[in-house]
Every structure is written in structure tokens, then in C-alpha cells.
Design a protein around this motif. Structure first.
Motif, PDB file in Angstrom:
ATOM      1  N   PHE A 123      35.803  53.960  35.976  1.00 39.00           N
ATOM      2  CA  PHE A 123      35.914  54.141  34.530  1.00 39.00           C
ATOM      3  C   PHE A 123      34.805  53.360  33.832  1.00 39.00           C
ATOM      4  O   PHE A 123      34.395  52.308  34.303  1.00 39.00           O
ATOM      5  CB  PHE A 123      37.280  53.643  34.036  1.00 39.00           C
ATOM      6  CG  PHE A 123      38.419  54.439  34.582  1.00 39.00           C
ATOM      7  CD1 PHE A 123      38.800  55.630  33.986  1.00 39.00           C
ATOM      8  CD2 PHE A 123      39.112  54.000  35.700  1.00 39.00           C
ATOM      9  CE1 PHE A 123      39.852  56.371  34.498  1.00 39.00           C
ATOM     10  CE2 PHE A 123      40.164  54.737  36.225  1.00 39.00           C
ATOM     11  CZ  PHE A 123      40.532  55.929  35.614  1.00 39.00           C
ATOM     12  N   CYS A 171      36.835  39.390  31.607  1.00 33.42           N
ATOM     13  CA  CYS A 171      38.254  39.572  31.288  1.00 33.42           C
ATOM     14  C   CYS A 171      38.452  39.774  29.785  1.00 33.42           C
ATOM     15  O   CYS A 171      37.835  39.088  28.976  1.00 33.42           O
ATOM     16  CB  CYS A 171      39.074  38.380  31.751  1.00 33.42           C
ATOM     17  SG  CYS A 171      39.353  38.383  33.524  1.00 33.42           S
ATOM     18  N   THR A 172      39.303  40.721  29.466  1.00 36.75           N
ATOM     19  CA  THR A 172      39.634  40.955  28.058  1.00 36.75           C
ATOM     20  C   THR A 172      41.136  41.124  27.923  1.00 36.75           C
ATOM     21  O   THR A 172      41.822  41.455  28.885  1.00 36.75           O
ATOM     22  CB  THR A 172      38.985  42.242  27.519  1.00 36.75           C
ATOM     23  OG1 THR A 172      39.372  43.332  28.355  1.00 36.75           O
ATOM     24  CG2 THR A 172      37.480  42.131  27.455  1.00 36.75           C
ATOM     25  N   HIS A 219      47.126  34.803  30.806  1.00 39.68           N
ATOM     26  CA  HIS A 219      46.329  35.741  31.598  1.00 39.68           C
ATOM     27  C   HIS A 219      47.126  36.375  32.733  1.00 39.68           C
ATOM     28  O   HIS A 219      46.990  37.564  33.017  1.00 39.68           O
ATOM     29  CB  HIS A 219      45.103  35.005  32.145  1.00 39.68           C
ATOM     30  CG  HIS A 219      44.093  35.897  32.804  1.00 39.68           C
ATOM     31  ND1 HIS A 219      44.146  36.227  34.133  1.00 39.68           N
ATOM     32  CD2 HIS A 219      43.008  36.541  32.312  1.00 39.68           C
ATOM     33  CE1 HIS A 219      43.134  37.021  34.429  1.00 39.68           C
ATOM     34  NE2 HIS A 219      42.427  37.227  33.343  1.00 39.68           N
ATOM     35  N   LYS A 252      46.533  44.996  31.366  1.00 43.28           N
ATOM     36  CA  LYS A 252      46.218  45.287  29.974  1.00 43.28           C
ATOM     37  C   LYS A 252      45.516  46.630  29.846  1.00 43.28           C
ATOM     38  O   LYS A 252      45.697  47.336  28.867  1.00 43.28           O
ATOM     39  CB  LYS A 252      45.317  44.201  29.383  1.00 43.28           C
ATOM     40  CG  LYS A 252      45.967  42.828  29.309  1.00 43.28           C
ATOM     41  CD  LYS A 252      47.007  42.774  28.209  1.00 43.28           C
ATOM     42  CE  LYS A 252      47.566  41.363  28.083  1.00 43.28           C
ATOM     43  NZ  LYS A 252      48.777  41.339  27.256  1.00 43.28           N
ATOM     44  N   ILE A 280      42.779  50.220  34.196  1.00 41.34           N
ATOM     45  CA  ILE A 280      41.645  50.909  34.820  1.00 41.34           C
ATOM     46  C   ILE A 280      40.638  49.939  35.437  1.00 41.34           C
ATOM     47  O   ILE A 280      39.470  50.270  35.591  1.00 41.34           O
ATOM     48  CB  ILE A 280      40.949  51.857  33.808  1.00 41.34           C
ATOM     49  CG1 ILE A 280      40.556  51.094  32.525  1.00 41.34           C
ATOM     50  CG2 ILE A 280      41.858  53.019  33.462  1.00 41.34           C
ATOM     51  CD1 ILE A 280      39.819  51.952  31.514  1.00 41.34           C
ATOM     52  N   LEU A 288      39.280  47.172  34.358  1.00 42.04           N
ATOM     53  CA  LEU A 288      38.220  46.590  33.533  1.00 42.04           C
ATOM     54  C   LEU A 288      38.614  45.271  32.858  1.00 42.04           C
ATOM     55  O   LEU A 288      37.741  44.531  32.436  1.00 42.04           O
ATOM     56  CB  LEU A 288      37.779  47.592  32.451  1.00 42.04           C
ATOM     57  CG  LEU A 288      37.104  48.876  32.941  1.00 42.04           C
ATOM     58  CD1 LEU A 288      36.699  49.745  31.762  1.00 42.04           C
ATOM     59  CD2 LEU A 288      35.893  48.565  33.799  1.00 42.04           C
ATOM     60  N   CYS A 289      39.893  44.970  32.749  1.00 40.28           N
ATOM     61  CA  CYS A 289      40.281  43.807  31.940  1.00 40.28           C
ATOM     62  C   CYS A 289      40.470  42.541  32.781  1.00 40.28           C
ATOM     63  O   CYS A 289      40.549  41.450  32.230  1.00 40.28           O
ATOM     64  CB  CYS A 289      41.530  44.093  31.123  1.00 40.28           C
ATOM     65  SG  CYS A 289      43.068  43.980  32.068  1.00 40.28           S
ATOM     66  N   GLY A 290      40.542  42.677  34.085  1.00 45.19           N
ATOM     67  CA  GLY A 290      40.575  41.496  34.952  1.00 45.19           C
ATOM     68  C   GLY A 290      41.921  40.826  35.147  1.00 45.19           C
ATOM     69  O   GLY A 290      42.009  39.872  35.917  1.00 45.19           O
ATOM     70  N   HIS A 291      42.967  41.296  34.485  1.00 44.78           N
ATOM     71  CA  HIS A 291      44.223  40.563  34.533  1.00 44.78           C
ATOM     72  C   HIS A 291      45.000  40.682  35.839  1.00 44.78           C
ATOM     73  O   HIS A 291      45.643  39.739  36.259  1.00 44.78           O
ATOM     74  CB  HIS A 291      45.137  41.005  33.381  1.00 44.78           C
ATOM     75  CG  HIS A 291      44.756  40.389  32.083  1.00 44.78           C
ATOM     76  ND1 HIS A 291      43.754  40.905  31.297  1.00 44.78           N
ATOM     77  CD2 HIS A 291      45.212  39.285  31.454  1.00 44.78           C
ATOM     78  CE1 HIS A 291      43.621  40.136  30.228  1.00 44.78           C
ATOM     79  NE2 HIS A 291      44.480  39.153  30.301  1.00 44.78           N
ATOM     80  N   PHE A 351      42.468  44.663  42.488  1.00 43.35           N
ATOM     81  CA  PHE A 351      42.992  44.904  41.150  1.00 43.35           C
ATOM     82  C   PHE A 351      44.231  45.765  41.354  1.00 43.35           C
ATOM     83  O   PHE A 351      44.123  46.892  41.865  1.00 43.35           O
ATOM     84  CB  PHE A 351      41.971  45.653  40.286  1.00 43.35           C
ATOM     85  CG  PHE A 351      40.768  44.839  39.917  1.00 43.35           C
ATOM     86  CD1 PHE A 351      40.826  43.944  38.852  1.00 43.35           C
ATOM     87  CD2 PHE A 351      39.592  44.947  40.624  1.00 43.35           C
ATOM     88  CE1 PHE A 351      39.724  43.173  38.501  1.00 43.35           C
ATOM     89  CE2 PHE A 351      38.484  44.175  40.291  1.00 43.35           C
ATOM     90  CZ  PHE A 351      38.557  43.290  39.220  1.00 43.35           C
TER      91      PHE A 351
END
Lengths: 381, 152, 291
Positions: free
Chosen positions: A138, A278-279, A306, C254, C257, C259-262, C269
Motif C-alpha cells: 500500500f 509510526c503514526t 503505542h 491504526k 495496511i 504503514l502506522c507501525g503499531h 506487522f
């Protein structure tokens, strides 16, 4: 191969004008709050003329240089990440209508920006973020747009900072790719010039109409020597040999407890890191409840939130959060994206309030790691 | 009667691998029992002088509380072993065991077996190690139950 | 949405498109109904009529206007994709907001995301499905699929654990499946009043009650992590190969997909490498704390 050119310091105003003429907003180094930061600059006068910096663990200090160099400092406080991967980004707006919520995509920010003064480690960090945000399953649409709209004017690092270790990470100090234009600054009593490499047609377009001399052998040799000099004076070293396996073997090393005693989990290292991605998400509504917005903002693995999982957090201790950050950066990143997550810019060391040093922590684990008991068993397993 | 119980007992997972001589000893202490749904096999605080190998049916281990009535702690079924208080002084049951449905079981005389184990440590070891496995499994299961993992 | 980015300048710009993976598609609520005291199912239909095909074990991100977005596994039948079904525990603000939606209301959906249960790899094998609590929801599409292609598998057993008899999901469906001769369905609860005539005890206590050939068994497990660890241990002791044990894991998510790393667990992932992962991949990680 394109011949290398010479841009005189006196032509820098013309260079700025050309960038403006091509529709670029110029983002470059400037002095702000006692540090070199990247911000919009309108003229070469706003660059940190004659300034450099001293960087050590937990220490950053501006100092005067003996010359009038424009790019005579090492890594700026923040990386370019804040312009490509925005600290806050509105993902969409939703409006309550009679037919239910209607979602509207915000107008993308398509401003063309010229990044002036991009270092080798910073190009490497962009390439790392490209892998994550562009080349995965993505795409991060906003990042793709910002990245495509950015013109990269790189500069060769001619002095290494006290916390730099790009050479260990094979990301610098020499810029070899990923630029539209590349400048090597030569300052001397008689002259102040920039050797210019043209990386792309887009870069070449900027130079059109500026009368540039061809670089002679002496200039090129001088520029080469300066780059070599920087490479020979790295502030730090990080031994990458077998680092993934080393850290995988040492999830339970006592050194994590030591570093956890010092770590304030303040998130500084993740904010200044040029690759941390990270977001988290925030949903906001207006008071009447007719409009909702979804925002994305930078997050950090050092926060309790987190790893929040209904009713608790997975990584509650500071130890586990530091371990997550460092192990991710140097080890699991390799499994995830085929590259280390660290470019050796040293920002996490400089901007750590207590001076925790990722190179020192790695070395400590390496020196005693395999002797200490690891749950994954013996050395070499 | 004993001739018919031996092959049945030899097939019980709990007794698997026991040598013929010891099995014979156990058969000597065993008999068939049958409980209708609702009947108690054993009751809290009564003397514990036996244990059961359940052949068919289902048995609930219960504890009675004055305010909430009987609470089912665990259910046992085919092949399960019920009762170890006969091994531990003062040999009293700590829970109730009640047949939920028609249940057939082999009951073994613990008083008799305690004596035989005293005389034959080999038999004692064989029996205790089998019970230890059952106790261990039940303890693990109880700990997991205590965690109330589905709560949140 | 049309923008004028194309006129902005040379070469490399890309046109922003509506298939931005962060934008939800709107679905219409067809029905919302209680499953247990604290869980419910919702049936959705796409507003644009384009059905969502999914693999058993995948999940969606469900967005409620102004409240937030949560990852929820799909619990419906993969061979009947016209209705998109999710089964949800009302625990947080977003799930509670979904519970309050009415027929015809719109909800945002992104997905389907994540790896599914490797059901193809189980063909020819005995299949043991172990569910704890709400963990039955992501397993239900797998059960539908296995029963639809029943001839491809050996013995099939479904073991279900719940807190109390009232907390058992899909009760009527479990009873229907129990009526079939080609699947063993066993249910147990942690606590029960005497009126409950079923099993009491942890879900692992059901494993000795079913018949399967461990060496050629594939197991699919979903429930609280502790329950999954106990189940894995029990099945491994019986000889089920580690590589045949599959778990559905949960971590903070979050974006859904990658991309957010959580949702990281070691190198994985959970949202894109999982939520279904083989025990051979995660066994060492599960033994570590606070990973």
C-alpha cells in the motif's frame, strides 16, 4: 557523463531566482532557536553563513566557522521527514448529510519544493522511507505526492559531526545518487565556489540560463579530497556485522535494564529520526457534530499508548520500549524492508536529553551479548 | 466379575502400560458402578476411600455456596479419573461429584490400595506417577480458568 | 476527485486517486443483532453495490462517523459475500457506536486486510479448530469454507471455550453443526450454574475428547493469547507439527495496511503479515515478554 560545473558563490542569488522561477519554494538550512533547521528560505542570506555546530551525546551547540561557508554544519536538528511525511496530516473530512456521512478527500498539497542542502544520509533515509511508504503493498498517497514534488539539491558533507556514523551504515558521507543537483562547497581565501553535479534533467533545467564554468582538474581533486577527509573523521562507529542475529539473540540482555534506567521515554529520538514512520490517528468533530475530520500524526513507540490493547499495553516497561525501538531500527527493519532502519545521522544521540547512544548500546551488547544467557540458546545457534 | 473387568481396565488410558501383575492387583480392588443423572458419586467431607475411572457419561465436580448454590467447577467424562483425596490424609472429599447423565464407572477401593502400595512400592510409584500427571493437568487447567481469560 | 496537479510541473507527479487506501468505502447497515450480552453481529451491504470478496481470517477497518475506526474480523460466509458480516464485542467507544447504528445507516469500511487462514494447506488433513470467546468470530468463515468443501478434509473437530453458557457465540449454529455427522463440535465453559448440562473446564480439556491423527492434523486457533499458548502446547505434546498450528493474533492497529507501525510483533506487522501466523514463526516471540 555530464561535465561537472562550477557555481560561484556570487551566482547563488541567481540560483535561488531560477528555483523560484521554476515554481519551487526553497527549503533550506537556517538558524532558528539556536540550531540549524530546515525551513523556507527566500535568499542565500538566510542560510547559516559561517556557522557550524558541535554535536555530542545530549549536546548541540552552534559555533562560528573561520570562513563564510553556507553548508559548513553537520546534521540539522530535524531531517527532511517533516516536509515529506508530515507531522500532522488531514486524511479526510466527513460531513453528516441526509444520505449519511459523505467523505471528502482534502486537496493534496502539491507545492513544489526544492530541498537545498540534502546530505547523503538524508538521501538514504528518504530511500528507506520510499521502501515503506511507496514500494510496499500500500502507498502513502500524501508521501508519494510530496516526494515527487521535491527537487533534491544535495551537498557533500565536508566535515563529520561528533555523533555521525554514516560510514558504518554505508549511507555516506559521499552523495552518490538520489539527487537532482549536487553541490560540493569549496571555500578559500581567494574563492568560494560550488562544484555542481547534475543528476537529472529536472536539475539541469534549473541551471539553464546561469553561466557556469566547467570544473577544472584542480577543483575536482580538491572536492574529492574534502569528501575523503570527512569520511576519515566519523564521530562514531557502529559495527553492523551480524547485527540482526546479535539483537535477536539478546532480547533478554541485562544491558536493556541499564539503558532503561536512563531512558526518559521522551520520544525525542523517534521524532528526530529521519526514518521512524509510526503514526496514530485522531478523529475530531465540530461542536454541532455535522463535520468530522480524521487526522494522522506522528507517533512514537516510546509511548504507552503505542502498544495499547484493550485494557492494557503490551510494552509497559521503559525497557521494552527502548528495546523495541533499537531492535526495530537495527534488526527487525532488515526483515521487514530489506535494509537497516538506521542511516547513522546521529540525531537520536545528539537530541537525547540524557545522551543515550545507539552505537554505545549496540557495542555493549556485542561485547557481552553472546556470553550472557539468551533464551535463544547458545552462540552461533 | 473380575474376569470381565480386566480387559476393560487394561484399555483405560489411565492404566495403560501397567504390568500384568499390578493390573491384576487393581482388578482385585475394582468393581463396576452405575449412577443415574443427579445422583452423587461422592460428597464433600465424607470419607475418601475410593476413586473412579469413568467409562461412560459425565460427572460434574461441584462446590456448594450458601448464596449462589452449587457451582460447577469442572466436568469429567469418558476415560477421566475422578478422586484423589483417598491418597492424602485425612482422606476426606473436598468437593461434591454428581452424575449429570447416566454414568458408568469403575470404582477402585482406595483403602485396599493404600495398603497394597505400602507393601509394594513399585505399585505405589506407578499409581502415584499416574495421579501426578492428572493432578498437574488439573492444576494447569485451574490456573487458566482462574485467569478468566475471556473477561476482557 | 479532480485536482489540477497535472499542470503543476514536470514529470514525476502522480495523480491523487480515490483508491487511497486510507479512505473508507461506505456500506449500509442491513441488520444489527445481539449475539450475547456483550457482543453483536452487524450485516452490511456495499452502497456502491460492489461486493467485498474475502478470505476466511481477514479483517476490515470499520469507521463510524466522528468516533473512530477499529479492526474487526469478518465473521460471515466467504461463499456468500453479498452480506458482509462482522461480530463485535462492545468494549470501546467505536464498537459501542456501531451497536447503536440502525438499519440503513452508513458505516465506513476499509479492507479486507491481512492474511487468511491457510485453509488450502489443510486439505487432506484432519482439521482441529479451537476457539475461545469472541475468537470464534474470525474462525466462522473458515468453518463455513471447510464444511462447504467437506470432502477435502479428514476428520473435522470444532472446540469452543467461553466464559459462561451465556457467552457462547453462535449457539444455534453450533447446535446445527453438532447435528451433522461429519464434524465434532464440543463446547466448554469456565463457569456454569448447575442448570448447564454441558462441559465445564478450559478449552484444552476438550482436546483429549476428540479423535485426530496428530501427524496429519492442521489446527486453527483463535482466542485470548494465553489460551492460544496453552492450546498450542497441548496440541504439540500430542504430536501436531508446529508448522501445522495457526493462530490469529491481536495487536494495536491504526491503519491496517502496515504503514502506522503499531501492530509489530518482532519482525511481523500483525495487520499485513498476520493476523494469522504459523506457530513456527511466532513460537520464540511468544515466549518473550513485552515484545
Amino acid at each position: 557523463m555530464e561535465p561537472k560545473l562550477v557555481l560561484d558563490r556570487h551566482q547563488f542569488d541567481t540560483f535561488f531566482e531560477s528555483l523560484h522561477k521554476h515554481g519551487y519554494e526553497i527549503i533550506g538550512p537556517t538558524l532558528l532557536d539556536g540550531a540549524v533547521v530546515y525551513a523556507p528560505v527566500d535568499s542565500p542570506d538566510e542560510l547559516p553563513v559561517g556557522w557550524t555546530d558541535e554535536q555530542q551525546g545530549g549536546v548541540y551547540r552552534l559555533k562560528r566557522r573561520g570562513d563564510q561557508a553556507l553548508f559548513g554544519y553537520s546534521a540539522a536538528a530535524h531531517s527532511w521527514k517533516k516536509f515529506l511525511f508530515l507531522p500532522t496530516l488531514k486524511l479526510f473530512e466527513a460531513y453528516r448529510t441526509s444520505g449519511g456521512p459523505e467523505i471528502r478527500h482534502p486537496q493534496p498539497d502539491v507545492r513544489r519544493r526544492a530541498f537545498l542542502g540534502v546530505r547523503a544520509c538524508e538521501i538514504a533515509s528518504m530511500e528507506i522511507q520510499d521502501r515503506i511508504l511507496i514500494h510496499g503493498t500500500f502507498q502513502d498517497t500524501a508521501y508519494v505526492q510530496a516526494r515527487n514534488a521535491a527537487l533534491i539539491v544535495a551537498v557533500q558533507c565536508l566535515q563529520s559531526g561528533g555523533t555521525c556514523f554514516c560510514r558504518s551504515m554505508n549511507t555516506g558521507p559521499e552523495v552518490t545518487r538520489g539527487y537532482d543537483l549536487l553541490l560540493t562547497e569549496i571555500t578559500g581565501p581567494q574563492k568560494h565556489v560550488f562544484i555542481v553535479d547534475v543528476g537529472t534533467d529536472r536539475g539541469a533545467g534549473i541551471l539553464e540560463g546561469i553561466a557556469l564554468a566547467k570544473a577544472d582538474e584542480a577543483d575536482l581533486k580538491h572536492a574529492g579530497d574534502l569528501v575523503d577527509e570527512a569520511a576519515a573523521h566519523m564521530g562514531r562507529v557502529l559495527d553492523q556485522n551480524g547485527i540482526k542475529e546479535l539483537l535477536y539473540r539478546n532480547y533478554e540482555h541485562p544491558r536493556w535494564e541499564e539503558v532503561a534506567k536512563r531512558c526518559l521515554t521522551c520520544t525525542n529520538c523517534t521524532i528526530v529520526c529521519p526514518t521512524c514512520f509510526c503514526t496514530t490517528i485522531e478523529d475530531v468533530t465540530d461542536l454541532p457534530g455535522g463535520k468530522a475530520e480524521r487526522w494522522r500524526r506522528w507517533d512514537s513507540c516510546f509511548t504507552l499508548d503505542h502498544s495499547y490493547l484493550h485494557g492494557g499495553c503490551v510494552r509497559c516497561s521503559g525497557l521494552s520500549r527502548y528495546r523495541q525501538w533499537m531492535t526495530h531500527k537495527l534488526a527487525t527493519w532488515i526483515d521487514q524492508f530489506g535494509t537497516s532502519g538506521c542511516v547513522g545521522c546521529g540525531r537520536c544521540i545528539t537530541w537525547c536529553p540524557v545522551g543515550i547512544d545507539i552505537t554505545e548500546e549496540t557495542a555493549a551488547i556485542r561485547s557481552s551479548g553472546d556470553a550472557s544467557s539468551s533464551i535463544f540458546g547458545k552462540k552461533g545457534e | 466379575m473380575h474376569q470381565t473387568l480386566e480387559p476393560i481396565m487394561a484399555e483405560q488410558p489411565f492404566l495403560k502400560g501397567l504390568d500384568a501383575e499390578h493390573l491384576q492387583l487393581l482388578v482385585g480392588c475394582a468393581s463396576n458402578v452405575r449412577y443415574e443423572a443427579g445422583q452423587y458419586l461422592l460428597r464433600e467431607s465424607e470419607e475418601a476411600n475410593q476413586f473412579y475411572i469413568i467409562r461412560h457419561g459425565r460427572v460434574a465436580i461441584e462446590v456448594y455456596t450458601p448464596n449462589r448454590g452449587p457451582i460447577v467447577i469442572e466436568t469429567l467424562g469418558e476415560g477421566d479419573v475422578l478422586g484423589w483425596s483417598w491418597l492424602v490424609p485425612p482422606y476426606n472429599w473436598r468437593f461434591d461429584a454428581r452424575a449429570i447423565e447416566l454414568t458408568r464407572a469403575i470404582v477402585l477401593d482406595g483403602k485396599c490400595l493404600r495398603g497394597k502400595c505400602e507393601q509394594d512400592y513399585q505399585l505405589g510409584y506407578e499409581l502415584l506417577s499416574r495421579f501426578l500427571q492428572i493432578i498437574e493437568r488439573r492444576l494447569q487447567a485451574t490456573r487458566l480458568q482462574l485467569l478468566d481469560v475471556y473477561k476482557d | 476527485m479532480k485536482t489540477d496537479i497535472g499542470t503543476a510541473g514536470p514529470g514525476r507527479q502522480t495523480e491523487p486517486t480515490l483508491d487511497d487506501p486510507i479512505l473508507p468505502r461506505m456500506f449500509q447497515v442491513r441488520r444489527i443483532f445481539s449475539e450475547t450480552a456483550d457482543s453483536f453481529s452487524c450485516e452490511l451491504q456495499p452502497s456502491d453495490g460492489e461486493v467485498m470478496h474475502f478470505s476466511p481470517g481477514q479483517f476490515n477497518m470499520l469507521y463510524v462517523f466522528g468516533v473512530g475506526e477499529i479492526p474487526i474480523s469478518i465473521s460471515g460466509n466467504p461463499d456468500k459475500p453479498k452480506l458482509l458480516v462482522h461480530t463485535i464485542r462492545s468494549v470501546g467507544p467505536a464498537s459501542k457506536a456501531i451497536r447503536r447504528l440502525k438499519r440503513g445507516d452508513l458505516i465506513g469500511v476499509r479492507g479486507p486486510y491481512g492474511t487468511g487462514w491457510p485453509v488450502k494447506g489443510a486439505e487432506g488433513n484432519d482439521v482441529v479448530i479451537v476457539a475461545g470467546g469472541i475468537g470464534l468470530a474470525p474462525l466462522r468463515p473458515l468453518i463455513y469454507r471447510v464444511l462447504a468443501e467437506r470432502e477435502k478434509y479428514g476428520r473435522v473437530a470444532l472446540l469452543v471455550g467461553a466464559r459462561t453458557p451465556g457467552d457462547i457465540l453462535f449457539q444455534r449454529q453450533l447446535e446445527r453443526w453438532r447435528g451433522r455427522l461429519d464434524i465434532d463440535v464440543l463446547v466448554t465453559v469456565d463457569k456454569a450454574p448447575r442448570s448447564w448440562r454441558g462441559n465445564v473446564g478450559v478449552v484444552t480439556s476438550l482436546i483429549p475428547k476428540i479423535r485426530f491423527d496428530p501427524a496429519t492434523t492442521t489446527a486453527f486457533v483463535c482466542g485470548p493469547e494465553v489460551m492460544m499458548r496453552f492450546t498450542a502446547m497441548e496440541l504439540e505434546v500430542r504430536g501436531v507439527p508446529t508448522s501445522n498450528l495457526h493462530f490469529s493474533l491481536e495487536r494495536n492497529m491504526k491503519c491496517g495496511i502496515g504503514l502506522c507501525g503499531h501492530c509489530q510483533l518482532g519482525p511481523y506487522f500483525i495487520c499485513k503479515d498476520g493476523p494469522v501466523l504459523g506457530l513456527d514463526k511466532i513460537k520464540k516471540l511468544m515466549a518473550l515478554r513485552e515484545i
